[in-house]
Design an enzyme around this catalytic site. Structure first.
Site, PDB file in Angstrom:
ATOM      1  N   SER A  13     -50.603  17.035 -12.319  1.00  0.00           N
ATOM      2  CA  SER A  13     -51.526  16.453 -12.306  1.00  0.00           C
ATOM      3  C   SER A  13     -51.030  15.721 -13.392  1.00  0.00           C
ATOM      4  O   SER A  13     -51.320  14.416 -12.542  1.00  0.00           O
ATOM      5  CB  SER A  13     -52.380  17.030 -13.088  1.00  0.00           C
ATOM      6  OG  SER A  13     -51.961  17.388 -14.202  1.00  0.00           O
ATOM      7  N   ARG A  91     -37.808  24.078 -15.383  1.00  0.00           N
ATOM      8  CA  ARG A  91     -36.411  24.492 -15.611  1.00  0.00           C
ATOM      9  C   ARG A  91     -35.753  23.629 -16.583  1.00  0.00           C
ATOM     10  O   ARG A  91     -36.222  22.349 -17.044  1.00  0.00           O
ATOM     11  CB  ARG A  91     -36.084  24.621 -13.909  1.00  0.00           C
ATOM     12  CG  ARG A  91     -35.790  25.139 -13.081  1.00  0.00           C
ATOM     13  CD  ARG A  91     -35.473  24.682 -11.643  1.00  0.00           C
ATOM     14  NE  ARG A  91     -35.492  25.272 -10.832  1.00  0.00           N
ATOM     15  CZ  ARG A  91     -35.167  26.877 -10.426  1.00  0.00           C
ATOM     16  NH1 ARG A  91     -34.603  26.902 -11.420  1.00  0.00           N
ATOM     17  NH2 ARG A  91     -36.155  27.097  -9.787  1.00  0.00           N
ATOM     18  N   HIS A 109     -44.558  17.379 -22.727  1.00  0.00           N
ATOM     19  CA  HIS A 109     -45.013  19.172 -23.460  1.00  0.00           C
ATOM     20  C   HIS A 109     -45.645  19.343 -23.908  1.00  0.00           C
ATOM     21  O   HIS A 109     -46.373  18.321 -24.821  1.00  0.00           O
ATOM     22  CB  HIS A 109     -43.671  19.123 -24.832  1.00  0.00           C
ATOM     23  CG  HIS A 109     -44.084  20.829 -24.880  1.00  0.00           C
ATOM     24  ND1 HIS A 109     -43.798  21.851 -24.408  1.00  0.00           N
ATOM     25  CD2 HIS A 109     -44.407  21.218 -25.907  1.00  0.00           C
ATOM     26  CE1 HIS A 109     -43.840  22.382 -24.744  1.00  0.00           C
ATOM     27  NE2 HIS A 109     -44.267  22.696 -26.417  1.00  0.00           N
TER      28      HIS A 109
HETATM   29  C1  GRF Z   1     -48.182  20.588 -18.369  1.00  0.00           C
HETATM   30  O1  GRF Z   1     -49.462  20.867 -19.385  1.00  0.00           O
HETATM   31  C2  GRF Z   1     -46.653  19.967 -19.225  1.00  0.00           C
HETATM   32  O2  GRF Z   1     -47.636  19.787 -20.555  1.00  0.00           O
HETATM   33  C3  GRF Z   1     -46.494  20.874 -18.847  1.00  0.00           C
HETATM   34  O3  GRF Z   1     -46.519  21.747 -17.753  1.00  0.00           O
HETATM   35  C4  GRF Z   1     -47.704  21.277 -17.517  1.00  0.00           C
HETATM   36  C5  GRF Z   1     -47.601  20.868 -16.118  1.00  0.00           C
HETATM   37  O4  GRF Z   1     -48.965  20.166 -15.269  1.00  0.00           O
HETATM   38  N1  GRF Z   1     -44.393  20.976 -19.431  1.00  0.00           N
HETATM   39  P1  GRF Z   1     -48.926  19.579 -14.625  1.00  0.00           P
HETATM   40  O5  GRF Z   1     -47.955  20.232 -12.447  1.00  0.00           O
HETATM   41  O6  GRF Z   1     -48.541  18.053 -14.791  1.00  0.00           O
HETATM   42  O7  GRF Z   1     -50.445  19.568 -13.548  1.00  0.00           O
END
Ligand code: GRF
Length: 217
Positions: A13, A91, A109
């Site tokens: 997303s 990773r 994050h």
């Molecule tokens: C998000 O919450 C991001 O902060 C974390 O992993 C999740 C990924 O979500 N690193 P998406 O795949 O971008 O929907």
């Protein structure tokens, strides 16, 4: 024009948010490649829909972590990539990629770093009992979630929050600040001062969307 590569493992997303921002003309850049390390990552469906080239790279096909990241780095160099975005890439990025793209790899994050790094940012924030959490876009270094902070958004944590409810409150802000960070980078407005990242022209890199919570006060 800036060429971007996105590395993802799942839903994608945040990848979508950046693509949308570019398509809406907010960022002058192009997503040149999506790299996934999981064959069934939903991010691939998004890439197909937007005619974005994508590539599945299976870590098991390589003799160790360095070889895996050397391969990715060479694929990105071939495409003249100038910015690498981690978007739910599960990773720790290896040295060969970081050396090739020094201060050109970003991550998002779902917590206010340096609080609650790692895989369970939402749960750790809820369990700790903090009243404010949020999300952070940062440059990536060799450890997990420790690189220089670019932009953060703060959201309230409610007493009855669960991992899921907090995640649902934070995610829309991820989708807002990641494109902002990419735009600042694309416009050459991020200044690397070692540990600190400054934004040229005095723009704020603190995103505290108070207006959205007026009704909750
Ligand atoms: C998000 O919450 C991001 O902060 C974390 O992993 C999740 C990924 O979500 N690193 P998406 O795949 O971008 O929907």
């Amino acid at each position: 024009m800036l060429k971007i590569a996105v590395l993802a493992s799942g839903r994608g997303s945040n990848f979508q948010a950046v693509v949308d921002s570019i398509e809406q003309g907010e960022i002058e850049a192009e997503v040149a490649l999506l790299v996934v390390d999981k064959k069934d990552a939903f991010a691939v469906e998004r890439a197909k829909k937007h005619d974005i080239p994508w590539m599945y790279v299976n870590p098991k096909d390589f003799n160790g972590k360095d070889a895996f990241y050397e391969h990715i780095a060479s694929e990105l160099k071939k495409r003249d990539v100038g910015l690498v975005l981690l978007a739910g890439f599960m990773r720790i990025v290896g040295k060969p990629l970081l050396d090739e793209f020094h201060m050109k790899v970003m991550n998002i994050h779902p917590a206010l770093l340096p609080s609650f790094p790692g895989l369970h940012g939402h749960k750790d924030a809820v369990d700790y009992g903090v009243k404010i959490s949020g999300c952070t876009v940062h440059f990536v270094d060799e450890q997990m979630d420790t690189g220089p902070v670019i932009i953060q958004a703060a959201v309230p944590v409610h007493h009855d929050d669960t991992e899921d409810s907090l995640s649902g409150r934070i995610l829309p802000f991820e989708h807002r600040i990641y494109p902002i960070a990419v735009k600042l980078f694309a416009e050459g407005k991020l200044e690397d001062r070692g540990r600190k990242v400054d934004v040229k022209d005095g723009q704020s890199a603190l995103f505290f969307p108070q207006e959205e919570y007026v009704s909750e006060a």
